[in-house]
Motif scaffolding. Structure first.
Motif, PDB file in Angstrom:
ATOM      1  N   ARG A  64      -2.365   6.665   1.829  1.00  0.00           N
ATOM      2  CA  ARG A  64      -1.275   5.679   1.766  1.00  0.00           C
ATOM      3  C   ARG A  64      -0.485   5.755   3.062  1.00  0.00           C
ATOM      4  O   ARG A  64      -0.148   6.843   3.533  1.00  0.00           O
ATOM      5  CB  ARG A  64      -0.337   5.959   0.594  1.00  0.00           C
ATOM      6  N   ASP A  96       0.792  -1.234   0.000  1.00  0.00           N
ATOM      7  CA  ASP A  96       0.000   0.000   0.000  1.00  0.00           C
ATOM      8  C   ASP A  96       0.821   1.280   0.000  1.00  0.00           C
ATOM      9  O   ASP A  96       0.306   2.351   0.313  1.00  0.00           O
ATOM     10  CB  ASP A  96      -0.987   0.030   1.178  1.00  0.00           C
ATOM     11  N   SER A  97       2.105   1.192  -0.311  1.00  0.00           N
ATOM     12  CA  SER A  97       2.912   2.415  -0.394  1.00  0.00           C
ATOM     13  C   SER A  97       2.868   2.957  -1.820  1.00  0.00           C
ATOM     14  O   SER A  97       2.383   2.297  -2.734  1.00  0.00           O
ATOM     15  CB  SER A  97       4.351   2.147   0.047  1.00  0.00           C
TER      16      SER A  97
END
Length: 160
Positions: A61, A3-4
């Motif tokens: 994020r 999720d970065s």
């Protein structure tokens, strides 16, 4: 990292000065992210040269990586939680740049280096680094699964 997202400073600086783009990164990307907003940013060079697309990042994020020379500069340190400095000698950095770009060394690379060295000597981002990675380690390691790090050095007076 799951999720970065990644922001490339080369995209922010496209057709701007090699190192005079901190205000664009601050206002166009970092400040909106810190407010919890999504980013849809078209840097000035993109607009002027009609480059399609935008730097786009969804809101929320957990980690956003800002990569590139000058990304952890002093002028942005109030917006950066952590930084990683990859220490590498100039010859190795030049070799990697040429391998990445797939071209012979030319005026662009020389001009880049002529601006990068004074910028780094003045800004000294390694002194604020959370982690320093050996870009050309002498210790035996598996480069696919390991990095060689060092403790951030105290303020130094010269680069050798």
């Amino acid at each position: 990292m799951p999720d970065s997202a990644v922001v490339h400073t080369d995209d922010v600086a496209w057709h701007l000065s090699f190192f005079d783009w901190a205000d664009e990164l601050r206002a166009g990307v970092l400040e909106p992210l810190l407010k919890g907003e999504a980013v849809h940013y078209r840097p000035p060079g993109w607009v002027a040269r009609e480059r399609p697309g935008a730097i786009a990042l969804p809101a929320g994020r957990p980690v956003v990586w800002v990569e590139g020379s000058g990304s952890s500069r002093q002028a942005l340190s109030d917006l950066i939680d952590r930084s990683i400095w990859v220490q590498c000698d100039n010859l190795e950095a030049r070799r990697r740049l040429l391998a990445r770009d797939g071209q012979e060394e030319g005026d662009l690379h020389r001009e880049w280096e002529e601006q990068e060295i004074p910028f780094l000597l003045e800004d000294r981002p390694w002194e604020r680094a959370t982690v320093i990675v050996a870009g050309r380690p002498t210790l035996e390691h598996d480069p696919k699964t390991q990095v060689v790090t060092a403790q951030p050095a105290p303020a130094c007076t010269e680069i050798t």
